[in-house]
Motif scaffolding. Structure first.
Motif, mmCIF file in Angstrom:
data_model
loop_
_atom_site.group_PDB
_atom_site.id
_atom_site.type_symbol
_atom_site.label_atom_id
_atom_site.label_comp_id
_atom_site.label_asym_id
_atom_site.label_seq_id
_atom_site.Cartn_x
_atom_site.Cartn_y
_atom_site.Cartn_z
ATOM 1 N N PHE A 89 -15.683 7.761 5.869
ATOM 2 C CA PHE A 89 -14.542 6.566 5.500
ATOM 3 C C PHE A 89 -13.379 7.023 4.752
ATOM 4 O O PHE A 89 -13.661 6.754 3.552
ATOM 5 N N VAL A 90 -12.337 7.879 5.142
ATOM 6 C CA VAL A 90 -11.456 8.388 4.598
ATOM 7 C C VAL A 90 -10.671 7.026 3.741
ATOM 8 O O VAL A 90 -10.499 7.356 2.471
ATOM 9 N N ARG A 91 -10.064 6.481 4.632
ATOM 10 C CA ARG A 91 -9.357 5.049 3.890
ATOM 11 C C ARG A 91 -9.496 3.908 4.696
ATOM 12 O O ARG A 91 -8.928 3.535 5.704
ATOM 13 N N PRO A 92 -10.886 3.020 4.334
ATOM 14 C CA PRO A 92 -10.949 1.935 5.041
ATOM 15 C C PRO A 92 -10.106 0.863 4.661
ATOM 16 O O PRO A 92 -9.057 0.956 3.936
ATOM 17 N N ALA A 93 -9.852 -0.095 5.885
ATOM 18 C CA ALA A 93 -8.945 -0.880 5.770
ATOM 19 C C ALA A 93 -8.892 -1.668 4.483
ATOM 20 O O ALA A 93 -10.106 -2.107 3.975
ATOM 21 N N GLY A 94 -7.810 -1.893 3.668
ATOM 22 C CA GLY A 94 -7.629 -2.536 2.569
ATOM 23 C C GLY A 94 -7.744 -1.658 1.238
ATOM 24 O O GLY A 94 -7.842 -2.135 0.171
ATOM 25 N N SER A 95 -7.998 -0.465 1.383
ATOM 26 C CA SER A 95 -8.422 0.641 0.262
ATOM 27 C C SER A 95 -6.851 1.047 0.064
ATOM 28 O O SER A 95 -6.126 1.560 0.856
ATOM 29 N N PRO A 96 -6.930 1.814 -1.237
ATOM 30 C CA PRO A 96 -5.673 2.459 -1.573
ATOM 31 C C PRO A 96 -5.501 3.961 -0.792
ATOM 32 O O PRO A 96 -6.547 4.381 -0.420
ATOM 33 N N PRO A 97 -4.274 4.568 -0.710
ATOM 34 C CA PRO A 97 -4.013 5.820 -0.433
ATOM 35 C C PRO A 97 -5.160 6.679 -1.004
ATOM 36 O O PRO A 97 -5.225 6.632 -2.182
ATOM 37 N N VAL A 98 -5.358 7.933 -0.249
ATOM 38 C CA VAL A 98 -6.190 9.165 -0.901
ATOM 39 C C VAL A 98 -5.520 10.397 -0.829
ATOM 40 O O VAL A 98 -4.442 10.502 -0.185
#
Length: 132
Positions: A4-13
């Motif tokens: 789950f690289v960048r789930p909706a609502g999470s900050p950039p990676v």
């Protein structure tokens, strides 16, 4: 294994997954430091050389347990100098599958067990099934 690289609502990676789900046995790799097989410090003043050695050591430990770098689900990275972060990311990307990056924590530390160490990395990996 599911990343789950960048789930909706999470900050950039930048080269990691916010979460990795997996089933099966797990391999825990102790913190690896920039020592070669003879116990000599590699790259005493060279962060890049130390980072390469640390990933080589992580790989050696994983292989001994029947896993590979591609099986890593979580890294914890300890840097004594955040100026080494760009080098760490560049070199990390040479060793790991960045299409399926592991979860990762980065900690800036005042020092490691030896004053010449600039980096230490520990890892968790999902042991692949015996028929894989």
């Amino acid at each position: 294994m599911q990343h789950f690289v960048r789930p909706a609502g999470s900050p950039p990676v930048n080269g990691y997954s916010h979460a990795v789900a997996f089933t099966g046995a797990m391999v825990a790799v102790s913190g690896q430091v920039p020592l070669d097989a003879e116990g000599r410090i590699v790259g005493e003043a060279d962060a890049g050389a130390q980072i390469h050695q640390v990933f080589a050591n992580v790989d050696t430990a994983l292989r001994a347990a029947g896993a590979r770098l591609r099986d890593v689900v979580k890294l914890t990275v300890y840097l004594t100098d955040l100026d080494d972060l760009d080098a760490f990311r560049r070199i990390r990307d040479e060793y790991l599958d960045m299409a399926r990056p592991p979860a990762c924590s980065l900690v800036k530390v005042a020092g490691l067990v030896h004053p010449a160490f600039r980096v230490e990395v520990d890892a968790l990996a999902a042991l692949p099934p015996a028929d894989a």
